[in-house]
Design a protein around this motif. Structure first.
Motif, PDB file in Angstrom:
ATOM      1  N   ASN A   1       9.312 -26.220 -23.118  1.00 19.04           N
ATOM      2  CA  ASN A   1       9.588 -27.053 -24.282  1.00 19.04           C
ATOM      3  C   ASN A   1      10.261 -26.252 -25.386  1.00 19.04           C
ATOM      4  N   HIS A   2      10.833 -27.000 -26.333  1.00 23.93           N
ATOM      5  CA  HIS A   2      11.517 -26.424 -27.489  1.00 23.93           C
ATOM      6  C   HIS A   2      10.526 -26.025 -28.571  1.00 23.93           C
ATOM      7  N   SER A   3      10.899 -24.992 -29.320  1.00 27.29           N
ATOM      8  CA  SER A   3      10.227 -24.650 -30.570  1.00 27.29           C
ATOM      9  C   SER A   3      11.259 -24.021 -31.495  1.00 27.29           C
ATOM     10  N   PHE A   4      11.127 -24.281 -32.797  1.00 26.59           N
ATOM     11  CA  PHE A   4      11.966 -23.602 -33.785  1.00 26.59           C
ATOM     12  C   PHE A   4      11.453 -22.183 -34.029  1.00 26.59           C
ATOM     13  N   SER A   5      10.255 -21.884 -33.533  1.00 30.21           N
ATOM     14  CA  SER A   5       9.682 -20.531 -33.569  1.00 30.21           C
ATOM     15  C   SER A   5       9.274 -20.159 -32.149  1.00 30.21           C
ATOM     16  N   PRO A   6      10.244 -20.013 -31.247  1.00 26.83           N
ATOM     17  CA  PRO A   6       9.925 -19.794 -29.828  1.00 26.83           C
ATOM     18  C   PRO A   6       9.334 -18.413 -29.566  1.00 26.83           C
ATOM     19  N   ASN A   7       8.631 -18.301 -28.443  1.00 25.63           N
ATOM     20  CA  ASN A   7       8.110 -16.996 -28.034  1.00 25.63           C
ATOM     21  C   ASN A   7       8.937 -16.416 -26.886  1.00 25.63           C
ATOM     22  N   VAL A   8      10.091 -17.025 -26.636  1.00 24.52           N
ATOM     23  CA  VAL A   8      11.020 -16.567 -25.601  1.00 24.52           C
ATOM     24  C   VAL A   8      12.413 -16.468 -26.220  1.00 24.52           C
ATOM     25  N   VAL A   9      13.160 -15.424 -25.870  1.00 26.26           N
ATOM     26  CA  VAL A   9      14.550 -15.285 -26.313  1.00 26.26           C
ATOM     27  C   VAL A   9      15.446 -15.286 -25.076  1.00 26.26           C
ATOM     28  N   SER A  10      16.534 -16.036 -25.162  1.00 27.38           N
ATOM     29  CA  SER A  10      17.487 -16.151 -24.060  1.00 27.38           C
ATOM     30  C   SER A  10      18.592 -15.117 -24.203  1.00 27.38           C
ATOM     31  N   THR A  11      19.289 -14.854 -23.099  1.00 30.03           N
ATOM     32  CA  THR A  11      20.439 -13.949 -23.106  1.00 30.03           C
ATOM     33  C   THR A  11      21.580 -14.599 -22.353  1.00 30.03           C
ATOM     34  N   VAL A  12      22.774 -14.044 -22.484  1.00 29.92           N
ATOM     35  CA  VAL A  12      23.927 -14.577 -21.769  1.00 29.92           C
ATOM     36  C   VAL A  12      23.847 -14.290 -20.280  1.00 29.92           C
ATOM     37  N   TYR A  13      22.906 -13.456 -19.863  1.00 25.41           N
ATOM     38  CA  TYR A  13      22.777 -13.085 -18.459  1.00 25.41           C
ATOM     39  C   TYR A  13      21.816 -13.992 -17.698  1.00 25.41           C
ATOM     40  N   GLU A  14      21.478 -15.145 -18.282  1.00 25.27           N
ATOM     41  CA  GLU A  14      20.574 -16.109 -17.674  1.00 25.27           C
ATOM     42  C   GLU A  14      19.261 -15.451 -17.270  1.00 25.27           C
ATOM     43  N   ILE A  15      18.714 -14.763 -18.264  1.00 29.67           N
ATOM     44  CA  ILE A  15      17.412 -14.127 -18.143  1.00 29.67           C
ATOM     45  C   ILE A  15      16.767 -14.267 -19.517  1.00 29.67           C
TER      46      ILE A  15
ATOM     47  N   CYS B   1      13.036 -33.606 -31.963  1.00 28.35           N
ATOM     48  CA  CYS B   1      11.812 -32.986 -31.469  1.00 28.35           C
ATOM     49  C   CYS B   1      10.661 -33.229 -32.442  1.00 28.35           C
ATOM     50  N   GLU B   2       9.489 -32.932 -31.968  1.00 30.46           N
ATOM     51  CA  GLU B   2       8.278 -33.119 -32.749  1.00 30.46           C
ATOM     52  C   GLU B   2       8.231 -32.142 -33.922  1.00 30.46           C
ATOM     53  N   PRO B   3       7.717 -32.581 -35.066  1.00 29.63           N
ATOM     54  CA  PRO B   3       7.531 -31.648 -36.180  1.00 29.63           C
ATOM     55  C   PRO B   3       6.564 -30.544 -35.760  1.00 29.63           C
ATOM     56  N   GLU B   4       6.806 -29.341 -36.258  1.00 31.96           N
ATOM     57  CA  GLU B   4       5.897 -28.248 -35.950  1.00 31.96           C
ATOM     58  C   GLU B   4       5.597 -27.454 -37.206  1.00 31.96           C
ATOM     59  N   GLU B   5       4.479 -26.797 -37.176  1.00 36.83           N
ATOM     60  CA  GLU B   5       4.029 -26.006 -38.301  1.00 36.83           C
ATOM     61  C   GLU B   5       5.055 -24.931 -38.656  1.00 36.83           C
ATOM     62  N   GLY B   6       5.303 -24.750 -39.955  1.00 38.92           N
ATOM     63  CA  GLY B   6       6.174 -23.675 -40.407  1.00 38.92           C
ATOM     64  C   GLY B   6       7.636 -24.045 -40.551  1.00 38.92           C
ATOM     65  N   THR B   7       8.012 -25.289 -40.226  1.00 36.82           N
ATOM     66  CA  THR B   7       9.408 -25.698 -40.383  1.00 36.82           C
ATOM     67  C   THR B   7       9.479 -27.194 -40.684  1.00 36.82           C
ATOM     68  N   SER B   8      10.501 -27.562 -41.415  1.00 32.98           N
ATOM     69  CA  SER B   8      10.714 -28.986 -41.689  1.00 32.98           C
ATOM     70  C   SER B   8      11.740 -29.568 -40.717  1.00 32.98           C
TER      71      SER B   8
END
Length: 191
Positions: free
Chosen positions: A80-94, A122-129
Motif C-alpha cells: 500500500n501507499h504511504s506519504f511516509s513510506p518505510n520502503v524506498v524505490s530505485t531505478v533498478y527495480e529493487i 488515498c486514505e488520510p494518514e497521521e502526519g500529513t494533510s
C-alpha cells in the motif's frame, strides 16, 4: 520478489489487505526486487484482456521506466501507499527498507515513485494533510528519495562483503546484481 519475512493481513474495509513484517527488517534490507516470475505486459496486451482481468492488472500493476506494466507474481502487489513510506524505490527495480521495520508493521511505498498516470486518492494518514498522489509528484519528491538512498548507501558501505561475489565485487542476489556499495547510480530521480 517480496522479502520472506512478510505476510498479507487485512488492513480495513476501505483499503483491504496489505503487507506486514513478521520479523524485524533492518534499514537498508532489500524488501522487493523484480524477478523472472513477475509478469511484464504491454498496454495493448492489457487492453485485449476481458474487463475483469484488465481491471485487476491496472489495479495491481505498476508502470516501469519502459512504459510497460509489471504485475508482481507474489504478494508484493499488495504493498500500500504511504506519504511516509518505510520502503524506498530505485531505478533498478529493487526496493530497500528506508528505516527499521518492526514486526507487525505494514510495509508501504510512495505510489508517486511507481509511474502513476492519473491522480490516486488515498486514505488520510497521521502526519500529513495530503490525500492524493499526483502523476507529477515524483518531480517534487525525488530529492527526498535520493536522500533516503544516500542513507542506505552509507549502511551498505559499512556492511561486510557477501560471501559470494565475483571478481568485479558484484554480489549475487539470485539472478540480480546488487552493488555492495550502492554508488551514486543507485539514486532514484537525481536530475
Amino acid at each position: 520478489m517480496i522479502h520472506p519475512d512478510t505476510e498479507i493481513r487485512f488492513v480495513n474495509e476501505k483499503i483491504g489487505v496489505g503487507i506486514f513484517a513478521t520479523k524485524m527488517i533492518p534499514k537498508g534490507t532489500i524488501i522487493w526486487a523484480l524477478d523472472d516470475l513477475d509478469i511484464i505486459l504491454e498496454e495493448d496486451e492489457i487492453e485485449s484482456l476481458d474487463i475483469v482481468r484488465r481491471e485487476i492488472v491496472y489495479k495491481y500493476a505498476y508502470l516501469n521506466d519502459d512504459d510497460r506494466y509489471v504485475l508482481c507474481w507474489d504478494h508484493a502487489r499488495y504493498m500500500n501507499h504511504s506519504f511516509s513510506p518505510n520502503v524506498v524505490s530505485t531505478v533498478y527495480e529493487i526496493e530497500f527498507a528506508s528505516r527499521d521495520i518492526l514486526p507487525g508493521e505494514q510495509i508501504t511505498c510512495d505510489y508517486a515513485s511507481l509511474g502513476i498516470d492519473e491522480p490516486f486518492e488515498c486514505e488520510p494518514e497521521e502526519g500529513t494533510s495530503s490525500t492524493v498522489v499526483m502523476p507529477d509528484d515524483y518531480l517534487h519528491r525525488y530529492k527526498e528519495w535520493d536522500q533516503l538512498a544516500r542513507e542506505i548507501q552509507t549502511i551498505e558501505s559499512s556492511r561486510p562483503a557477501a560471501a559470494s561475489s565475483d571478481s568485479t565485487g558484484v554480489r549475487r542476489q539470485g539472478k540480480r546484481d546488487c552493488r555492495g556499495t550502492c554508488r551514486a547510480g543507485f539514486l532514484y530521480y537525481a536530475l
